[in-house]
Design an enzyme around this catalytic site. Structure first.
Site, PDB file in Angstrom:
ATOM      1  N   GLY A  46       0.841  -1.192   0.000  1.00 26.65           N
ATOM      2  CA  GLY A  46       0.000   0.000   0.000  1.00 26.65           C
ATOM      3  C   GLY A  46       0.876   1.242   0.000  1.00 26.65           C
ATOM      4  O   GLY A  46       2.077   1.167   0.306  1.00 26.65           O
ATOM      5  N   GLN A  51       2.978  10.048   1.655  1.00 27.37           N
ATOM      6  CA  GLN A  51       4.297   9.392   1.682  1.00 27.37           C
ATOM      7  C   GLN A  51       5.176   9.800   0.497  1.00 27.37           C
ATOM      8  O   GLN A  51       6.390   9.606   0.542  1.00 27.37           O
ATOM      9  CB  GLN A  51       4.146   7.868   1.685  1.00 27.37           C
ATOM     10  CG  GLN A  51       3.568   7.328   2.986  1.00 27.37           C
ATOM     11  CD  GLN A  51       3.445   5.825   2.942  1.00 27.37           C
ATOM     12  OE1 GLN A  51       2.498   5.288   2.390  1.00 27.37           O
ATOM     13  NE2 GLN A  51       4.415   5.128   3.504  1.00 27.37           N
ATOM     14  N   LEU A  96       6.753   1.804   4.726  1.00 23.81           N
ATOM     15  CA  LEU A  96       7.846   2.224   3.846  1.00 23.81           C
ATOM     16  C   LEU A  96       8.468   3.537   4.324  1.00 23.81           C
ATOM     17  O   LEU A  96       9.601   3.838   3.961  1.00 23.81           O
ATOM     18  CB  LEU A  96       7.336   2.366   2.407  1.00 23.81           C
ATOM     19  CG  LEU A  96       6.888   1.041   1.749  1.00 23.81           C
ATOM     20  CD1 LEU A  96       6.179   1.320   0.435  1.00 23.81           C
ATOM     21  CD2 LEU A  96       8.087   0.113   1.540  1.00 23.81           C
ATOM     22  N   HIS A 137      -4.222   1.236   7.681  1.00 24.20           N
ATOM     23  CA  HIS A 137      -2.874   1.810   7.742  1.00 24.20           C
ATOM     24  C   HIS A 137      -2.752   3.000   6.783  1.00 24.20           C
ATOM     25  O   HIS A 137      -2.219   4.049   7.146  1.00 24.20           O
ATOM     26  CB  HIS A 137      -1.870   0.688   7.401  1.00 24.20           C
ATOM     27  CG  HIS A 137      -0.438   1.097   7.320  1.00 24.20           C
ATOM     28  ND1 HIS A 137       0.521   0.639   8.192  1.00 24.20           N
ATOM     29  CD2 HIS A 137       0.222   1.914   6.458  1.00 24.20           C
ATOM     30  CE1 HIS A 137       1.694   1.158   7.872  1.00 24.20           C
ATOM     31  NE2 HIS A 137       1.540   1.937   6.808  1.00 24.20           N
ATOM     32  N   GLU A 138      -3.284   2.841   5.565  1.00 20.14           N
ATOM     33  CA  GLU A 138      -3.173   3.916   4.565  1.00 20.14           C
ATOM     34  C   GLU A 138      -4.061   5.109   4.919  1.00 20.14           C
ATOM     35  O   GLU A 138      -3.650   6.264   4.748  1.00 20.14           O
ATOM     36  CB  GLU A 138      -3.521   3.400   3.160  1.00 20.14           C
ATOM     37  CG  GLU A 138      -2.705   2.228   2.652  1.00 20.14           C
ATOM     38  CD  GLU A 138      -1.213   2.356   2.856  1.00 20.14           C
ATOM     39  OE1 GLU A 138      -0.694   3.483   2.938  1.00 20.14           O
ATOM     40  OE2 GLU A 138      -0.552   1.312   2.962  1.00 20.14           O
ATOM     41  N   HIS A 141      -2.467   7.319   7.319  1.00 16.24           N
ATOM     42  CA  HIS A 141      -1.483   8.230   6.714  1.00 16.24           C
ATOM     43  C   HIS A 141      -2.144   9.539   6.261  1.00 16.24           C
ATOM     44  O   HIS A 141      -1.528  10.608   6.342  1.00 16.24           O
ATOM     45  CB  HIS A 141      -0.817   7.584   5.498  1.00 16.24           C
ATOM     46  CG  HIS A 141       0.373   6.714   5.800  1.00 16.24           C
ATOM     47  ND1 HIS A 141       1.519   7.186   6.402  1.00 16.24           N
ATOM     48  CD2 HIS A 141       0.611   5.408   5.553  1.00 16.24           C
ATOM     49  CE1 HIS A 141       2.410   6.205   6.508  1.00 16.24           C
ATOM     50  NE2 HIS A 141       1.881   5.094   6.002  1.00 16.24           N
TER      51      HIS A 141
HETATM   52  O1  GNR Z   1       4.191  -2.476   2.433  1.00 12.79           O
HETATM   53  C1  GNR Z   1       3.587  -2.379   3.499  1.00 12.79           C
HETATM   54  N1  GNR Z   1       3.334  -3.485   4.220  1.00 12.79           N
HETATM   55  C2  GNR Z   1       2.490  -3.499   5.317  1.00 12.79           C
HETATM   56  C3  GNR Z   1       2.518  -4.605   6.143  1.00 12.79           C
HETATM   57  C4  GNR Z   1       1.692  -4.681   7.230  1.00 12.79           C
HETATM   58  C5  GNR Z   1       0.809  -3.655   7.500  1.00 12.79           C
HETATM   59  C6  GNR Z   1       0.775  -2.537   6.696  1.00 12.79           C
HETATM   60  C7  GNR Z   1       1.609  -2.456   5.596  1.00 12.79           C
HETATM   61  S1  GNR Z   1       1.547  -1.067   4.572  1.00 12.79           S
HETATM   62  C8  GNR Z   1       3.189  -1.046   3.988  1.00 12.79           C
HETATM   63  C9  GNR Z   1       3.393   0.046   2.962  1.00 12.79           C
HETATM   64  C10 GNR Z   1       3.176   1.380   3.611  1.00 12.79           C
HETATM   65  O2  GNR Z   1       3.950   1.918   4.357  1.00 12.79           O
HETATM   66  N2  GNR Z   1       2.038   1.974   3.346  1.00 12.79           N
HETATM   67  O3  GNR Z   1       1.756   3.162   3.926  1.00 12.79           O
HETATM   68 NI    NI Z   2       2.866   3.233   5.771  1.00 10.38          NI
END
Ligand code: GNR
Ligand code: NI
Length: 170
Positions: A46, A51, A96, A137-138, A141
């Site tokens: 994601g 980012q 990331l 998670h996204e 952000h």
């Molecule tokens: O690549 C990603 N792997 C991940 C693994 C577990 C939970 C969330 C993620 S998102 C991350 C890429 C990222 O930083 N997206 O914002």
């Molecule tokens: Ni992330």
């Protein structure tokens, strides 16, 4: 399409709230394409626009991690979590923007997310499993929230200090 640079903690842009996208034009579609390229290259599952330094409410994801699986890119504009399950799930997350740090995070196991697709058509996705983790998670952000905000203060302060020091030395 062009790969973009990913901002790293403690870049202050990662802590800002991203603005809603008023219309989905070629600029947004090009940004989404660049983000997908950047995500696949990383590689990641994601990526959120902040980012790559763009404070707009756009995320991309592809949780088809199986090497043999067809790519399943998703582009979500102005995503909103409409509902979240009572049931929670623990998943070891990474980001990331916080390279080489993994920690367990507890979140709702399932979510319903409303968004606009790349044509501007309203869509709703009912997600569980890895997609539910990724979408939460996204969307975090987009609100300046990082997964380390969901872990213990001790661990968060330790990793924050480590990245602050790395930035000073860089
Ligand atoms: O690549 C990603 N792997 C991940 C693994 C577990 C939970 C969330 C993620 S998102 C991350 C890429 C990222 O930083 N997206 O914002
Ligand atoms: Ni992330």
């Amino acid at each position: 399409m062009a790969k973009r640079d990913i901002l790293i903690l403690p870049d202050p842009v990662l802590r800002k709230v991203a603005a809603p996208i008023a219309d989905i034009d070629d600029r947004i579609r090009a940004l989404a394409a660049d983000m997908l390229e950047t995500m696949y290259e990383a590689p990641g599952i994601g990526l959120a626009a902040p980012q790559v330094g763009v404070l707009e409410r756009l995320i991309v994801c592809d949780v088809a991690t199986d090497e043999d699986a067809e790519p399943a890119p998703m582009v979500l504009v102005n995503p909103v979590i409409e509902a979240a399950s009572e049931e929670t799930k623990v998943y070891e997350e990474g980001c990331l923007s916080i390279p080489e740090f993994l920690e367990e995070v507890t979140r709702p196991a399932a979510v319903r997310v409303a968004y606009l697709d790349r044509d501007g058509t309203p869509q709703v996705v009912e997600a569980d499993g890895l997609l539910a983790v990724c979408l939460q998670h996204e969307i975090d952000h987009l609100n300046g929230v990082l997964f380390i905000d969901h872990i213990s203060r001790l661990k968060r302060e330790r990793i924050t200090k480590k990245f602050a020091k790395q930035a000073r030395l860089a």
